[in-house]
Design an enzyme around this catalytic site. Structure first.
Site, PDB file in Angstrom:
ATOM      1  CE  LYS A   1      79.592  48.410  67.568  1.00  0.00           C
ATOM      2  NZ  LYS A   1      78.930  48.025  66.136  1.00  0.00           N
TER       3      LYS A   1
ATOM      4  NE  ARG B   1      90.377  45.324  66.159  1.00  0.00           N
ATOM      5  CZ  ARG B   1      89.160  45.789  65.791  1.00  0.00           C
ATOM      6  NH1 ARG B   1      88.586  46.618  66.766  1.00  0.00           N
ATOM      7  NH2 ARG B   1      88.427  45.415  64.896  1.00  0.00           N
TER       8      ARG B   1
ATOM      9  N   GLY C   1      85.088  44.707  69.953  1.00  0.00           N
ATOM     10  CA  GLY C   1      84.436  43.500  69.541  1.00  0.00           C
ATOM     11  C   GLY C   1      85.397  42.236  69.556  1.00  0.00           C
ATOM     12  NE  ARG C   2      86.501  42.237  63.752  1.00  0.00           N
ATOM     13  CZ  ARG C   2      86.495  42.520  62.854  1.00  0.00           C
ATOM     14  NH1 ARG C   2      86.584  41.914  61.536  1.00  0.00           N
ATOM     15  NH2 ARG C   2      86.428  43.970  62.405  1.00  0.00           N
TER      16      ARG C   2
ATOM     17  CG  ASP D   1      76.338  50.234  64.652  1.00  0.00           C
ATOM     18  OD1 ASP D   1      76.092  51.364  64.382  1.00  0.00           O
ATOM     19  OD2 ASP D   1      77.314  49.603  64.530  1.00  0.00           O
TER      20      ASP D   1
ATOM     21  CG  ASP E   1      65.330  55.770  53.557  1.00  0.00           C
ATOM     22  OD1 ASP E   1      64.779  56.582  52.696  1.00  0.00           O
ATOM     23  OD2 ASP E   1      64.966  54.832  53.488  1.00  0.00           O
ATOM     24  CB  ILE E   2      63.288  60.403  52.521  1.00  0.00           C
ATOM     25  CG1 ILE E   2      62.233  59.393  52.946  1.00  0.00           C
ATOM     26  CG2 ILE E   2      63.823  60.097  51.024  1.00  0.00           C
ATOM     27  CD1 ILE E   2      60.931  59.483  51.956  1.00  0.00           C
ATOM     28  N   PRO E   3      63.801  61.775  55.296  1.00  0.00           N
ATOM     29  CG  PRO E   3      64.153  64.232  55.382  1.00  0.00           C
ATOM     30  CD  PRO E   3      64.229  63.082  54.449  1.00  0.00           C
ATOM     31  CG  ASN E   4      57.473  60.883  57.252  1.00  0.00           C
ATOM     32  OD1 ASN E   4      57.134  61.602  58.127  1.00  0.00           O
ATOM     33  ND2 ASN E   4      56.698  59.915  56.638  1.00  0.00           N
ATOM     34  CB  THR E   5      61.735  56.752  55.563  1.00  0.00           C
ATOM     35  OG1 THR E   5      60.837  56.931  54.589  1.00  0.00           O
ATOM     36  CG2 THR E   5      62.294  55.386  55.745  1.00  0.00           C
TER      37      THR E   5
ATOM     38  CB  THR F   1      86.285  53.477  62.093  1.00  0.00           C
ATOM     39  OG1 THR F   1      85.714  52.192  62.042  1.00  0.00           O
ATOM     40  CG2 THR F   1      86.039  54.350  62.946  1.00  0.00           C
TER      41      THR F   1
ATOM     42  CD  GLN G   1      87.181  49.285  62.651  1.00  0.00           C
ATOM     43  OE1 GLN G   1      87.362  50.145  61.973  1.00  0.00           O
ATOM     44  NE2 GLN G   1      86.184  48.748  62.962  1.00  0.00           N
TER      45      GLN G   1
ATOM     46  CE  LYS H   1      77.958  52.257  61.184  1.00  0.00           C
ATOM     47  NZ  LYS H   1      77.802  50.638  61.790  1.00  0.00           N
TER      48      LYS H   1
END
Length: 228
Positions: free
Chosen positions: A31, A176, A205-206, A57, A62-66, A116, A185, A59
């Site tokens: 990721k 974890r 990750g960590r 990742d 925004d507006i739909p077309n963008t 999370t 988290q 996320k």
């Protein structure tokens, strides 16, 4: 079967390349977040994608077309999965699916329910009058109706999400291993617990990145998941 996804949250491309070389074929999914994407761009994503399955990742919200245009451009890179915020609404999600299908139908779209890192107090400050559990249920239904592939959720929300839809894949951060720091988290579980709750992809990750032996840490986590 729950798959382990490495959250490659390191400071620079050199560090990223070093850890990936160390883990090699023992790792399947990676990721990549905004920091490394901003540093390495398309070339870095394509490079990692030669040997690992990439979740980008970032996320989108925004507006739909963008969002449609962004999803289409990202899908052309041939990555495994992309994240976006379900809070953007049904029309945004529909357009995201349309953009994906036009460019690369194989790329998975995962919608974030509630981050999370957010606890009850923080949630009330941004969403007064709506309980966090209600929001997660409503957003899961929205993701299912819009036709995206899965949701990003806390391990503690897995049971309620599976009750809403058994079709949606679950990408689960906030995991974890026993005895490690929970960092930022707020709602966590161990890898074994997350598997038992039905997590399809477990993001860690960590606990791997900070281990004295990252490969040993990854192997231990995989072993815990396999035995659960």
């Amino acid at each position: 079967m729950s798959e382990i996804v490495l959250a490659l949250d390191v400071k620079d491309l050199t560090s990223a390349e070093k850890i990936l070389e160390m883990l090699g074929p023992d790792l399947k999914y990676v990721k990549i977040g905004p920091r490394l994407f901003c540093q390495g761009g398309r070339e870095f994503i394509l490079s990692v994608g030669k040997n690992w399955k990439v979740f980008l990742d970032i996320k989108l919200h925004d507006i739909p077309n963008t969002v449609k245009d962004a999803v289409s451009a990202i899908a052309e890179m041939g990555i495994f999965g992309l994240t976006l915020h379900i809070a953007g609404g049904k029309r945004m999600l529909y357009e995201a699916v349309k953009g994906r299908n036009e460019a690369n139908p194989d790329m998975k779209l995962f919608g974030v329910t509630v981050l999370t890192s957010i606890n009850e107090e923080e949630w009330k400050a941004v969403s007064p009058g709506c309980g966090i559990e209600d929001a997660i249920e409503m957003r899961t239904k929205l993701a299912d109706e819009a036709g995206i592939d899965g949701v990003v959720c806390s391990p503690r929300d897995l049971e309620s999400i599976k009750k809403v839809s058994d079709k949606l894949l679950t990408l689960v951060p906030g995991v974890r291993p026993e005895g490690t720091s929970k960092d930022d988290q707020a709602r966590i579980m161990t890898p074994g617990q997350a598997k038992k709750k039905g997590a399809d992809f477990i993001v860690i990750g960590r606990p791997i990145l900070r281990a004295s032996d990252p490969l040993e840490a990854l192997t231990g986590i995989k072993g815990e998941v396999a035995c659960s």
